[in-house]
Design an enzyme around this catalytic site. Structure first.
Site, short mmCIF file in Angstrom:
data_model
loop_
_atom_site.label_atom_id
_atom_site.label_comp_id
_atom_site.label_asym_id
_atom_site.label_seq_id
_atom_site.Cartn_x
_atom_site.Cartn_y
_atom_site.Cartn_z
CB SER A 189 11.07 3.18 -1.41
OG SER A 189 12.04 2.78 -0.48
CG ASP A 341 7.66 -0.36 4.83
OD1 ASP A 341 8.87 -0.60 4.92
OD2 ASP A 341 7.20 0.54 4.10
CG HIS A 371 9.90 -1.08 1.75
ND1 HIS A 371 9.48 0.19 2.04
CD2 HIS A 371 10.94 -0.94 0.87
CE1 HIS A 371 10.24 1.07 1.39
NE2 HIS A 371 11.12 0.40 0.67
#
Length: 401
Positions: A189, A341, A371
């Site tokens: 991320s 995501d 995600h």
């Protein structure tokens, strides 16, 4: 007592109905994911409520939740785990116990958390780094960089770069018996953004002697100049991470000024002088056809913002903005993206840009992924998806590092 219970029950029904959104049809373990998604959005809902009534800031409440999941360094029969510092920056070291005849591989892992939250102390990341050290017989370094909004960009980048440069010194590599030709930087991320930015810097800096052999980006966030990509539209109310949440947190990375998130919601926050950068994030040319669907590309409206934030145009904050000559020097690359995501398209565009300049890229795309799935590898939040992502990542490292 009965009235209090009734009121509590009504409140629960109201906020669950407010935050619930149907899951994509191909999500496996759907009931587990539904519970995790509800928990995440409930925490967000409560954080917004607390901020609105003046109890505490949004990010303070979420940070408090993250802290509940922190672990202490615990060595086991395979790995010695210690918390220390590299140039005053906290790191957690994982060193295999068994003797090795040759210098070991090493992985520097940079955690995610939207630049505002997270730590190498999180249960899932401690598990991942411990597993990496044991499985690959590698030295692993987890990095705890300064967090926003107490520390805005570029503090996070500077901390990660400082740790990497410190670790790449001959005396440190010798101390931990690490092979200087077999070092990887990894991150998930926002940690993927920091991984990409730091690797770009290391590979292009002639003063840094030892270079990185590989870097791995797990559902990375790689640009902050276009807030309305196809993946933003498809996953506006997505699993775990929503567009509203992402805008709020990314804004805090740069400033506390509330005019930025307001402008980002309209995708009207970049200055006129940023026009030349949009070729680097033009999804109409960089996304594979099946991800463009029937969306029509329109360049964001420029010059409408009433503020000046040069950091928005900085490739240390948005590694996708690096020019081709910088990208050409990058090492072996692993990128994992997830279909459901919000920031899926960042990773897909980086795959295209790196391959266009000749960088060797391995790309795994999880069609049923979302995600933050890597955070769900341990009980009580175990998901098969999280373990599969871990296994794909470790398998690539084992073959390429």
């Amino acid at each position: 007592m009965g009235l209090k219970t009734l009121c509590l029950g009504m409140f629960f029904v109201i906020f669950v109905s407010h935050i619930y959104t149907p899951l994509p049809a191909n999500i496996e373990e759907s009931w587990k994911v539904m519970v995790l998604d509800t928990i995440a959005k409930t925490c967000t809902f409560m954080a917004i409520c607390f901020e609105n009534i003046g109890i505490m800031r949004y990010e303070e409440f979420i940070s408090m939740i993250f802290h509940l999941d922190y672990t202490e360094p615990q060595s086991d029969e395979y790995v010695t785990v210690t918390d220390t510092t590299f140039v005053d920056i906290p790191v957690r070291l994982y060193v295999p116990k068994r003797k090795s005849e040759t210098p070991r591989r090493a992985v520097i892992y940079i955690h995610g958390g939207a630049f505002c939250f997270g730590s190498f102390k999180q249960t899932a990341l401690d598990f991942l780094n411990r597993w990496t050290a044991k499985t690959l017989d590698a030295v692993v370094v987890g990095v705890d960089y300064r967090l926003a909004p107490q520390h805005h960009f570029p503090a996070q980048f500077e901390d990660c770069l400082t740790v990497v440069k410190y670790f790449l010194q001959d005396k440190i590599l010798t101390k931990y018996r690490v092979d200087p030709t077999r070092i990887c930087i990894s991150g998930d991320s926002s940690g993927g953004a920091l991984t990409a930015a730091v690797t770009q810097k290391v590979q292009n800096d002639p003063e840094i002697e030892h270079k990185i052999k590989a870097h791995a980006l797990l559902y990375p966030a790689l640009q902050a100049i276009d807030s309305y990509l196809p993946s933003h539209r498809e996953n506006e109310h997505g699993v775990i991470l929503t567009r509203e949440m992402a805008i709020k947190l990314v804004s805090l990375y740069f400033t506390r000024d509330q005019t930025l998130p307001e402008a980002m919601r309209r995708n009207q926050y970049m200055p006129l002088e940023s026009r030349h950068l949009f070729k680097f994030v033009n999804w109409s040319t960089l996304l594979p056809v099946n991800y463009k669907k029937d969306y029509i590309y329109t360049e964001p409206i420029l010059g409408r913002a009433s503020f000046s934030l040069p950091a928005l145009m900085d490739d240390r904050a948005s590694p996708l903005l690096a020019n081709d000559s910088q990208l050409q020097k990058l090492p072996l690359t692993y990128i994992l993206t997830c279909q459901h995501d919000l920031i899926r398209d960042d990773g897909l565009m980086y795959v295209s840009r790196l391959r266009n300049v000749g960088v060797q890229v391995a790309h795994d795309h999880m069609e049923n992924g979302f995600h933050g799935a890597l955070s769900y590898m341990t009980s009580p939040f175990y998901l098969h998806l999280g373990r599969r992502i871990r296994d794909k990542y470790i398998d690539w490292l084992d073959k390429n590092l």
